[in-house]
Scaffold this motif. Structure first.
Motif, PDB file in Angstrom:
ATOM      1  N   SER A  80     -29.410 -10.827  45.537  1.00  0.00           N
ATOM      2  CA  SER A  80     -28.521 -11.830  46.215  1.00  0.00           C
ATOM      3  C   SER A  80     -26.646 -11.537  46.096  1.00  0.00           C
ATOM      4  O   SER A  80     -26.203 -11.727  47.193  1.00  0.00           O
ATOM      5  N   LEU A  81     -26.512 -11.317  44.844  1.00  0.00           N
ATOM      6  CA  LEU A  81     -25.145 -10.967  44.484  1.00  0.00           C
ATOM      7  C   LEU A  81     -24.503  -9.903  44.788  1.00  0.00           C
ATOM      8  O   LEU A  81     -23.411  -9.641  44.846  1.00  0.00           O
ATOM      9  N   LEU A  82     -25.322  -8.783  44.505  1.00  0.00           N
ATOM     10  CA  LEU A  82     -24.904  -7.629  44.474  1.00  0.00           C
ATOM     11  C   LEU A  82     -25.764  -6.592  45.662  1.00  0.00           C
ATOM     12  O   LEU A  82     -24.715  -5.737  46.384  1.00  0.00           O
ATOM     13  N   VAL A  83     -26.799  -6.422  45.926  1.00  0.00           N
ATOM     14  CA  VAL A  83     -27.360  -5.781  46.951  1.00  0.00           C
ATOM     15  C   VAL A  83     -27.103  -6.019  48.287  1.00  0.00           C
ATOM     16  O   VAL A  83     -26.938  -5.372  49.357  1.00  0.00           O
ATOM     17  N   PHE A  84     -27.481  -7.502  48.653  1.00  0.00           N
ATOM     18  CA  PHE A  84     -27.535  -8.007  49.692  1.00  0.00           C
ATOM     19  C   PHE A  84     -25.924  -8.119  50.457  1.00  0.00           C
ATOM     20  O   PHE A  84     -25.635  -7.512  51.518  1.00  0.00           O
ATOM     21  N   PRO A  85     -24.771  -8.282  49.681  1.00  0.00           N
ATOM     22  CA  PRO A  85     -23.576  -8.143  50.060  1.00  0.00           C
ATOM     23  C   PRO A  85     -23.240  -6.801  50.590  1.00  0.00           C
ATOM     24  O   PRO A  85     -22.531  -6.440  51.670  1.00  0.00           O
ATOM     25  N   ILE A  86     -23.630  -5.984  49.809  1.00  0.00           N
ATOM     26  CA  ILE A  86     -23.422  -4.415  50.080  1.00  0.00           C
ATOM     27  C   ILE A  86     -24.015  -4.023  51.450  1.00  0.00           C
ATOM     28  O   ILE A  86     -23.561  -3.281  52.355  1.00  0.00           O
ATOM     29  N   MET A  87     -25.376  -4.507  51.408  1.00  0.00           N
ATOM     30  CA  MET A  87     -26.122  -3.986  52.738  1.00  0.00           C
ATOM     31  C   MET A  87     -25.622  -4.764  54.093  1.00  0.00           C
ATOM     32  O   MET A  87     -25.505  -4.247  55.109  1.00  0.00           O
TER      33      MET A  87
END
Length: 257
Positions: A62-69
Motif C-alpha cells: 500500500s505504501l511503497l509498491v502501489f504509489p510507485i505503480m
C-alpha cells in the motif's frame, strides 16, 4: 546490474508474502500434528508471525509498491499524450513546410518535389505531363492602390478559382508572390490550353470588393508539354518563356510552347 526502486520493493513484498505463507503453513502443520510439531501454543505463535508478515506485506504494497505503480502509470499516460501531441505537431509542421500559408495551396518546395516524381513516374509509362505558369497582371498596382490586405484577398480568390477547374491529381502551387503553377499529367496540349483559358476567363470574371470599389483582375499564362527527355527545370523554363510571351502580347492571354 542495478535494480529500480519499484523492483526492490516488489522483491521485498514477495519475500514477506513468502515468509508469511511459510508461517501460515507451519501454524497449520503444528495444529494438526503434521511435519511441524509443537501443539496449540506453537501453532498460535506461527499464526501470529504469519499475520504480522501478511500485515507488513499489505503495508509494503500500500505504501511503497502501489504509489510507485500509480506514479509510473501517470507518467506513462503523460508521456503518451506528449508523444501524440508531438506527432500531431510534427505532421502540422510537415504540412506547413510544403503549404502556402495565405492560400492553402502547395508551395514551391512541394511543387519541385512533385515535378521530379511525376517526370519519373509518367516517363516510365510514356504519358504526357503539362505545366502551366500563371501570373496576375499588374498585381503590384493592386497592392499599391488598395493595400496588401486587398491584394491577399485577390490571391486567395484566384487560388480558389484554380482549385475549381483542376483535377484531383493535378498539382497546384503558389510559387511566390502572384505566380501560380499547375502540373497536370496525362493531358495533351489542346486540353491544357483549354483548361488554362477557362481559368483565365474565370479569373477575369472575379469581382473583389474594396469598400465602394469593385476590383477586376486578369491573369496571363504560359504552358508547355513535357517532351519526355527534358528536366523539370527545362520544362519550367519553357512554360515560363511562354508566360512572358503572353505578357509581351498584352496580358490576359494564354501562350503555348
Amino acid at each position: 546490474m542495478r535494480f529500480h526502486k519499484a523492483e526492490l520493493f516488489l522483491f521485498l513484498l514477495m519475500l514477506l508474502i513468502g515468509i508469511g505463507g511459510f508461517f501460515s503453513w507451519a501454524a497449520f502443520s503444528a495444529a494438526t500434528g503434521g511435519i511441524v510439531v509443537g501443539g496449540v501454543e506453537t501453532a498460535a505463535n506461527f499464526a501470529f508471525m504469519g499475520a504480522v508478515l501478511s500485515a507488513l506485506a499489505v503495508v509494503c504494497g500500500s505504501l511503497l509498491v502501489f504509489p510507485i505503480m500509480t506514479r509510473s502509470l501517470r507518467e506513462r499516460g503523460t508521456l503518451q499524450r506528449m508523444t501524440e501531441s508531438l506527432s500531431v505537431r510534427s505532421q502540422s509542421l510537415e504540412h506547413a513546410a510544403v503549404t502556402d500559408g495565405l492560400t492553402g495551396m502547395y508551395n514551391r518546395r512541394y511543387f519541385d518535389e512533385a515535378l521530379a516524381e511525376y517526370l519519373q513516374a509518367f516517363g516510365q509509362i510514356d504519358k504526357p505531363i503539362g505545366m502551366v505558369i500563371l501570373d496576375l497582371d499588374h498585381f503590384k498596382k493592386v497592392n499599391d492602390t488598395h493595400g496588401h490586405d486587398v491584394g491577399d484577398e485577390v490571391l486567395r480568390q484566384v487560388a480558389d478559382c484554380l482549385q475549381v477547374f483542376t483535377r484531383y491529381h493535378d498539382v497546384l502551387a503558389r510559387l511566390g508572390g502572384e505566380e501560380f503553377a499547375i502540373l497536370s499529367p496525362n493531358i495533351n496540349e489542346r486540353q491544357l490550353f483549354n483548361l488554362s483559358d477557362r481559368i483565365r476567363q474565370a479569373v477575369s470574371d472575379l469581382r473583389i470588393i474594396d469598400g465602394n470599389v469593385t476590383l477586376r483582375v486578369t491573369v496571363s499564362a504560359g504552358l508547355a508539354i513535357w517532351d519526355g527527355v527534358e528536366s523539370g527545370e527545362e520544362l519550367y523554363r519553357r512554360a515560363d518563356k511562354q508566360l512572358y510571351e503572353a505578357k509581351r502580347k498584352g496580358r490576359n492571354r494564354v501562350c503555348a510552347a
